[in-house]
Design a protein around this motif. Structure first.
Motif, PDB file in Angstrom:
ATOM      1  N   PHE A 143     -10.702   2.914   2.120  1.00  0.00           N
ATOM      2  CA  PHE A 143     -11.644   2.254   1.782  1.00  0.00           C
ATOM      3  C   PHE A 143     -11.188   1.391   3.418  1.00  0.00           C
ATOM      4  O   PHE A 143      -9.374   1.636   3.610  1.00  0.00           O
ATOM      5  CB  PHE A 143     -11.390   0.973   0.426  1.00  0.00           C
ATOM      6  N   TYR A 144     -11.226   0.583   3.953  1.00  0.00           N
ATOM      7  CA  TYR A 144     -10.657  -0.267   5.139  1.00  0.00           C
ATOM      8  C   TYR A 144     -10.475  -1.915   4.753  1.00  0.00           C
ATOM      9  O   TYR A 144     -12.495  -1.971   4.149  1.00  0.00           O
ATOM     10  CB  TYR A 144     -10.772   0.026   6.042  1.00  0.00           C
ATOM     11  N   ASP A 145      -9.936  -2.695   4.379  1.00  0.00           N
ATOM     12  CA  ASP A 145     -10.105  -4.208   4.457  1.00  0.00           C
ATOM     13  C   ASP A 145      -9.491  -5.113   5.639  1.00  0.00           C
ATOM     14  O   ASP A 145      -8.365  -4.746   6.094  1.00  0.00           O
ATOM     15  CB  ASP A 145      -9.723  -4.700   3.338  1.00  0.00           C
ATOM     16  N   GLN A 146     -10.563  -5.623   6.644  1.00  0.00           N
ATOM     17  CA  GLN A 146     -10.366  -5.848   8.313  1.00  0.00           C
ATOM     18  C   GLN A 146      -9.969  -6.874   8.233  1.00  0.00           C
ATOM     19  O   GLN A 146      -8.929  -7.309   8.986  1.00  0.00           O
ATOM     20  CB  GLN A 146     -11.748  -6.356   8.656  1.00  0.00           C
ATOM     21  N   PHE A 159      -5.652  -0.337   4.421  1.00  0.00           N
ATOM     22  CA  PHE A 159      -6.133   1.082   4.329  1.00  0.00           C
ATOM     23  C   PHE A 159      -5.805   1.787   3.320  1.00  0.00           C
ATOM     24  O   PHE A 159      -4.563   2.390   3.145  1.00  0.00           O
ATOM     25  CB  PHE A 159      -6.826   1.570   5.675  1.00  0.00           C
ATOM     26  N   ALA A 160      -6.962   3.000   2.511  1.00  0.00           N
ATOM     27  CA  ALA A 160      -5.753   3.122   1.380  1.00  0.00           C
ATOM     28  C   ALA A 160      -6.634   4.633   1.696  1.00  0.00           C
ATOM     29  O   ALA A 160      -7.653   4.677   1.953  1.00  0.00           O
ATOM     30  CB  ALA A 160      -6.386   2.622  -0.045  1.00  0.00           C
ATOM     31  N   MET A 161      -5.170   5.724   1.550  1.00  0.00           N
ATOM     32  CA  MET A 161      -5.623   7.362   1.768  1.00  0.00           C
ATOM     33  C   MET A 161      -4.886   8.420   0.889  1.00  0.00           C
ATOM     34  O   MET A 161      -4.162   8.061  -0.014  1.00  0.00           O
ATOM     35  CB  MET A 161      -5.206   7.594   3.515  1.00  0.00           C
ATOM     36  N   GLU A 162      -5.605   8.921   1.400  1.00  0.00           N
ATOM     37  CA  GLU A 162      -4.520  10.801   0.563  1.00  0.00           C
ATOM     38  C   GLU A 162      -3.423  10.303   0.448  1.00  0.00           C
ATOM     39  O   GLU A 162      -2.534  10.050   1.491  1.00  0.00           O
ATOM     40  CB  GLU A 162      -5.954  11.962   0.586  1.00  0.00           C
ATOM     41  N   TYR A 163      -2.535  10.252  -0.569  1.00  0.00           N
ATOM     42  CA  TYR A 163      -1.331  11.084  -1.414  1.00  0.00           C
ATOM     43  C   TYR A 163      -0.733  12.056  -1.156  1.00  0.00           C
ATOM     44  O   TYR A 163      -1.784  13.200  -1.545  1.00  0.00           O
ATOM     45  CB  TYR A 163      -1.308  10.336  -2.279  1.00  0.00           C
ATOM     46  N   LEU A 164      -0.174  12.832  -0.118  1.00  0.00           N
ATOM     47  CA  LEU A 164      -0.021  14.608   0.536  1.00  0.00           C
ATOM     48  C   LEU A 164       1.007  14.225  -0.097  1.00  0.00           C
ATOM     49  O   LEU A 164       1.959  14.576   0.165  1.00  0.00           O
ATOM     50  CB  LEU A 164       0.230  14.020   1.447  1.00  0.00           C
TER      51      LEU A 164
END
Length: 421
Positions: free
Chosen positions: A108-111, A116-121
Motif C-alpha cells: 500500500f501507499y499513503d501519499q 509505503f509498505a512492501m515485501e520483507y525479503l
C-alpha cells in the motif's frame, strides 16, 4: 507534485508505527497479533529515508517513509516527500514488466504520510555487503541482465504504445528534485571544487586536482549530463548499484528505485557496471591472499560480461517479437526490409548503447570516489594508503572509459583494460 509537507504528515518511529499501520494495512494483509505485539526495528542505512522492519506473529513487512530532507545531510538539505510516490510507482511498473521474481511486492501507499509498505525479503542480503565479503552468486549476471532488458525495453518506444510512453514521460517528469541531485552529484560536482565533495584526502588530492583540470574528460561529462537531462528513452531505476540489489544463493531482487525517471538506458546499465568495476578495484583492500583476490576479481569481470550479454540477448529477443512500439516499426522491418536490415539496425543500436554505457560507468566511478556519496567497497578499507591505491586504479580506468569509450567494442576489451590498470 507539491514540495510542501501535507498537514497530516509526521515522521514515524518504532513506537508510533504499529498503531498507524493497524488502520492502514489492506484487509488481506494480516501480520498476526495486535499492534502492541509487533516488533519494529528502524534499519535505514541509506542517504534519504526511514526504513522499518515490522514483524507480526504471522508475517513480516518492510515500511519505508520519506523525510522532508536528505537524511544523510540533515534538515539543511530540504527535499520533497514526493519521492515516495515515484518509488512506489516505479516498483509497480517494474513488477509489471519484469515480474515479482526480480522486484519485491508492494502492499500500500499513503501519499499524505509519504509512506509505503512492501515485501520483507527475509533471506536476502544487500549485494554490496556480500561482494565486499568475497561472496559469489551464480545467477546474478543473468538476473540483472534480464531485469535491465525487460524494464528498459518495455518502457521505451521500442516496446511500448506511443501514447502510453508519452504519458509515462509526463508522469515522471516531475521527479525533478531527485534528478537534480543526480545531475549535481554525478555529472557536475566531481569536476570542480564543490563543497559536498568528499574524497580520500590527502592520498588522492593530486589525482582529484588532475580531474578538475582534465578538459577532455570534463567536456564528455558535460555532454552526457545534457543527454541525461534530455533523452527520455525508458523508465530508469535511476540509482542501480550493488546497494540497490538484494540477493540469496538463488534469487535476486532489485529495490530502492526512488530516483526513477524517464532517461537514457545507458545510465542504469553503466551505473551497475561501474559499481562492479569499483568492487573489482577494491578487492586488494579486502583480500590479502593474491590468488583469492584474483579469483574474486575474475568473478566480478565475469559478472560485467554476463550482465551485458544477457541484457543484449533478451532485449533483442523482445525486439524481434514485439507487437507494438513506434520506434523501428514492424511494418518496415519484420514485414518489409526483412531480417538483415533489422539485424543491422540492432547492431547500430547496441554499439551506441555500449559506448554510452562505458561512459556512464566511468562517470559513476568518478562520482563515488570524489563526490558526496562514496561506496563502502572503498570507504571501509582501513588503510588510507591502500584505499588510495585501489581508488587511483579505478580513477585511471574511469578516465579511459569516459574519454575513449568508442575504442572498446566488447566487454572482453574492457576486462583487459581493467586488468592493465
Amino acid at each position: 507534485m507539491s514540495n510542501t509537507v501535507p498537514a497530516g504528515y509526521t515522521p514515524l518511529n518504532s513506537e508510533s508505527l504499529p498503531q498507524y499501520l493497524h488502520g492502514k494495512l489492506p484487509s488481506d494483509l494480516e501480520l498476526g497479533g495486535e499492534p502492541n505485539q509487533w516488533t519494529v526495528s528502524e534499519v535505514g542505512d541509506g542517504n534519504l529515508n526511514l526504513v522499518f522492519i515490522v514483524q507480526g506473529l504471522a508475517k513480516t513487512i518492510v515500511v519505508k517513509q520519506a523525510l522532508p530532507y536528505v537524511r544523510a545531510a540533515g534538515e539543511s538539505w530540504q527535499l520533497s516527500l514526493t519521492r515516495a510516490f515515484f518509488e512506489y510507482n516505479v516498483l509497480n511498473i517494474e513488477a509489471e514488466v519484469a515480474g515479482h521474481d526480480l522486484v519485491p511486492q508492494v502492499y500500500f501507499y499513503d501519499q499524505d504520510m509519504a509512506i509505503f509498505a512492501m515485501e520483507y525479503l527475509a533471506d536476502h542480503i544487500i549485494l554490496r555487503k556480500e561482494l565486499i565479503a568475497g561472496q559469489t552468486f551464480s545467477g546474478l549476471g543473468e538476473d540483472v541482465g534480464l531485469f535491465l532488458a525487460k524494464t528498459l525495453f518495455n518502457t521505451s518506444d521500442l516496446g511500448m504504445d506511443a501514447a502510453e510512453k508519452k504519458a509515462l514521460v509526463s508522469k515522471f517528469a516531475v521527479n525533478h528534485e531527485l534528478c537534480k541531485i543526480t545531475e549535481d552529484l554525478i555529472f557536475t560536482e566531481p569536476y570542480y571544487d564543490a563543497e559536498r565533495n568528499n574524497w580520500n584526502s590527502p592520498e588522492l588530492d593530486e589525482d582529484v586536482r588532475k580531474v578538475w583540470n582534465d578538459e577532455e574528460m570534463i567536456q564528455v561529462a558535460m555532454r552526457y549530463k545534457y543527454k541525461f537531462m534530455t533523452e527520455a528513452q525508458a523508465l530508469l531505476h535511476g540509482d542501480l548499484h550493488s546497494g540497490s540489489i538484494m540477493v540469496t544463493d538463488t534469487d535476486t531482487k532489485v529495490i530502492d528505485p526512488e530516483f526513477g525517471f524517464m532517461g537514457p538506458m545507458a545510465f542504469d546499465i553503466g551505473n551497475y557496471i561501474g559499481n562492479l568495476l569499483m568492487a573489482y578495484f577494491s578487492r586488494p583492500g579486502w583480500e590479502t591472499d593474491e590468488a583469492a583476490c584474483r579469483e574474486s576479481q575474475e568473478y566480478l569481470l565475469q559478472q560485467v560480461s554476463v550482465t551485458w550479454e544477457v541484457f543484449v540477448s533478451h532485449f533483442t529477443e523482445l525486439w524481434n517479437e514485439k507487437q507494438q512500439g513506434e520506434a523501428y516499426p514492424t511494418e518496415i522491418y519484420q514485414n518489409g526490409l526483412g531480417e538483415r536490415a533489422l539485424k543491422a539496425a540492432q547492431h547500430e543500436f547496441f554499439t551506441t548503447l555500449f559506448e554510452d554505457t562505458l561512459v556512464n560507468a566511468g562517470l559513476e566511478m568518478n562520482r563515488r570516489i570524489i563526490g558526496f556519496a562514496g561506496v563502502a567497497d572503498f570507504k571501509q578499507i582501513e588503510s588510507p594508503e591502500l584505499r588510495g591505491e585501489c581508488q587511483r586504479r579505478a580513477l585511471k580506468l574511469a578516465r579511459e572509459l569516459i574519454v575513449n569509450a568508442k575504442n572498446y567494442r566488447d566487454v572482453a576489451t574492457v576486462a583487459q583494460l581493467a586488468q592493465s590498470c
